[in-house]
Enzyme design. Structure first.
Site, mmCIF file in Angstrom:
data_model
loop_
_atom_site.group_PDB
_atom_site.id
_atom_site.type_symbol
_atom_site.label_atom_id
_atom_site.label_comp_id
_atom_site.label_asym_id
_atom_site.label_seq_id
_atom_site.Cartn_x
_atom_site.Cartn_y
_atom_site.Cartn_z
ATOM 1 N N LYS A 72 1.324 -0.961 0.425
ATOM 2 C CA LYS A 72 0.356 0.011 -0.145
ATOM 3 C C LYS A 72 0.495 1.233 -0.058
ATOM 4 O O LYS A 72 2.115 1.226 0.384
ATOM 5 C CB LYS A 72 -0.885 -0.096 1.678
ATOM 6 C CG LYS A 72 -2.033 0.983 1.022
ATOM 7 C CD LYS A 72 -3.281 0.610 1.110
ATOM 8 C CE LYS A 72 -4.249 2.011 0.971
ATOM 9 N NZ LYS A 72 -3.697 2.589 -0.615
ATOM 10 N N LYS A 96 5.557 2.195 8.561
ATOM 11 C CA LYS A 96 3.996 2.554 8.825
ATOM 12 C C LYS A 96 2.436 1.701 9.273
ATOM 13 O O LYS A 96 2.112 1.905 9.964
ATOM 14 C CB LYS A 96 3.543 3.878 7.517
ATOM 15 C CG LYS A 96 2.243 5.404 8.028
ATOM 16 C CD LYS A 96 1.971 5.811 6.887
ATOM 17 C CE LYS A 96 3.456 6.572 5.996
ATOM 18 N NZ LYS A 96 2.898 7.853 5.539
ATOM 19 N N LYS A 108 5.472 2.547 -3.093
ATOM 20 C CA LYS A 108 4.755 3.645 -3.419
ATOM 21 C C LYS A 108 5.265 3.796 -4.749
ATOM 22 O O LYS A 108 5.923 3.296 -5.185
ATOM 23 C CB LYS A 108 5.899 4.657 -2.958
ATOM 24 C CG LYS A 108 5.687 6.083 -2.954
ATOM 25 C CD LYS A 108 4.577 6.031 -1.588
ATOM 26 C CE LYS A 108 4.418 7.464 -0.962
ATOM 27 N NZ LYS A 108 3.843 7.522 -0.176
ATOM 28 N N SER A 360 -7.141 4.554 4.595
ATOM 29 C CA SER A 360 -6.785 4.081 2.806
ATOM 30 C C SER A 360 -8.044 2.887 3.308
ATOM 31 O O SER A 360 -8.756 2.402 2.740
ATOM 32 C CB SER A 360 -5.761 3.864 2.464
ATOM 33 O OG SER A 360 -5.411 5.224 1.908
HETATM 34 N N1 GLU Z 1 0.947 9.203 0.576
HETATM 35 C C1 GLU Z 1 -0.106 8.937 1.783
HETATM 36 C C2 GLU Z 1 0.954 8.586 2.933
HETATM 37 O O1 GLU Z 1 2.302 8.734 2.335
HETATM 38 C C3 GLU Z 1 -1.279 7.963 1.659
HETATM 39 C C4 GLU Z 1 -0.838 6.251 1.179
HETATM 40 C C5 GLU Z 1 -2.069 5.655 1.403
HETATM 41 O O2 GLU Z 1 -3.488 5.494 1.756
HETATM 42 O O3 GLU Z 1 -1.293 4.625 0.892
HETATM 43 O O4 GLU Z 1 1.251 8.160 3.885
#
Ligand code: GLU
Length: 435
Positions: A72, A96, A108, A360
């Site tokens: 994710k 995270k 990413k 998300s």
């Molecule tokens: N781009 C966001 C982050 O760096 C959200 C990633 C997501 O919701 O998958 O956490």
């Protein structure tokens, strides 16, 4: 960003594992596994420009680790996007997701492009073209993108639509952060800022600060920076400085945050204004640079822009006792050492900005169930997760006498490590002939 700074970013990120390893009580093999991404995709995306010419853009998608679930992470559009940077951001996503305990690994993506130089139609063609090139690499059970720097709900909507066309079935769960009308979740829009806000509320409870006497500076006034500033302002915190990529404003008494947000979103500028109904008027304030903002004598500093903002060059001059990292990677490891020595309390990115990916996750769950939650339910569940995981990390910090960042990495590493170990490591395969 130069090539050397870039390699440094990934190297620095991985370096943080070694420190956490000492406290994590997991097999060494786990660390070796996590030092490399699982898969890296580099694509070239052709774009037919409005004037008929053709341009090619570099695009990337990196899946770092999927032991705890499908990978994710967001998709970033920025002129400085490089493969090393995307690898690093994917690495951070793994940690995270683990630190807030949601069942995802990290990924990413990004395109090296300045989206501000594209027309809306060009932006749509580029976004759909990117999905066509990476469609076999992503999927609701393998890798689920989302917004990141300079991408938004509309772009996610185009991407979901394109993916659905390719698969010949409506597949809302392939991507999160979509418009509500296309299967997005209520509360996703401001979830990153809200998650950071709940971290600050926990600190408020533990350290007993009085909001109206607490000053805040926010670097970066995009989605996340605006949301955290709005929520803190609502609770009477004094937001005394904000900035965007062009610079910032400072006012000792604090700003009327809703006015700043309205002006920024309508006129695309950070200006010291006070707005009432249809009228905005200028108020007295100092213009400051982004560097000056970081060095302000405030109680809480919130870097909410890009990586590598607090470095060994300016760390010594940071005055704020509390730093809440909403951006990914705003503090370099060298700066970290200086800040820790100076007694700063840093709420690290992988925890402070995890609210976005948490909602998300809720969006993905709702898409798969085909059943949608109320805003209240989303907010309550986000609050519950952020408060619980914040306290887990904070407790570990106290117990071991380690910085909050190390405690967050240890928490994440234990969870990832247990998952990797559950499939068997060297010690398991080496030591016994029985199952
Ligand atoms: N781009 C966001 C982050 O760096 C959200 C990633 C997501 O919701 O998958 O956490």
């Amino acid at each position: 960003m130069t090539m050397i700074e870039d390699n440094r970013l990934f190297h620095d990120a991985v370096g943080r594992l070694e420190k956490a390893f000492q406290y994590a009580d997991i097999d060494r093999e786990v660390i070796e596994r996590l030092k490399q991404p699982k898969a890296v995709l580099h694509v070239s995306v052709p774009l037919r420009m409005d004037d008929g010419s053709l341009k090619l853009f570099n695009g990337y998608r990196v899946r770092h680790d999927d032991t705890r679930g499908p990978t994710k992470g967001g998709i970033r559009y920025h002129p400085d996007v490089t493969i090393e940077q995307i690898k690093t951001l994917a690495f951070w996503m793994t940690f995270k997701c683990a630190v807030v305990g949601i069942p995802f690994g990290g990924a990413k993506g990004g395109i090296t492009v300045n989206p501000k130089e594209l027309s809306r139609l060009e932006l749509e063609r580029l976004s759909r073209g990117f999905i066509r090139t990476i469609a076999d690499f992503i999927g609701p059970e393998t890798d689920i993108p989302a917004p990141d720097v300079y991408t938004n709900a509309r772009i996610m909507g185009w991407m979901m639509d394109e993916y659905s066309k390719i698969k010949r079935q409506h597949t809302s769960s392939v991507i999160t952060g979509k418009p509500i009308e296309l299967g997005g979740s209520l509360g996703r829009y401001d979830a990153t800022g809200r998650g950071a806000y709940y971290c600050i509320k926990e600190l408020e409870r533990i350290l007993k600060f009085e909001p109206s006497n607490t000053t805040v500076a926010v670097q970066g006034f995009g989605n996340a920076g605006q949301s955290v500033a709005r929520l803190l302002h609502q609770d009477s915190y004094r937001v005394v400085a904000v900035s965007d990529s062009h610079g910032g404003i400072y006012k000792a008494e604090g700003f009327d945050v809703p006015s700043l947000i309205r002006f920024k979103n309508e006129i695309r500028q950070v200006k010291a204004v006070y707005c009432k109904e249809t009228l905005c008027e200028m108020v007295e304030a100092d213009r400051i640079t982004n560097q000056q903002l970081l060095e302000l004598d405030v109680d809480i500093l919130i870097p909410a822009a890009l990586e590598n903002q607090i470095t060994d060059v300016n760390a010594e001059r940071i005055k704020a006792p509390i730093i809440v990292e909403i951006a990914n990677g705003p503090t370099t490891p060298a700066a970290d050492l200086i800040l820790n020595e100076n007694g700063k309390l840093i709420i690290p990115d992988i925890l402070a900005n995890a609210g976005g990916v948490t909602v998300s996750y809720f969006e993905w769950v709702q898409n798969k169930a085909g059943y949608y939650w109320s805003l209240e339910k989303v907010i309550n569940r986000l609050h519950e997760i952020m408060a619980r995981q914040f306290n887990t990390v904070y407790k570990l910090r106290e117990e071991k006498g380690i910085p909050m960042r190390t405690a967050a990495y240890v928490t994440a590493l234990r969870r990832i490590g247990k998952a990797i170990e559950a499939k068997g490591t060297q010690s398991y395969f080496h030591n016994s002939s029985h199952p």
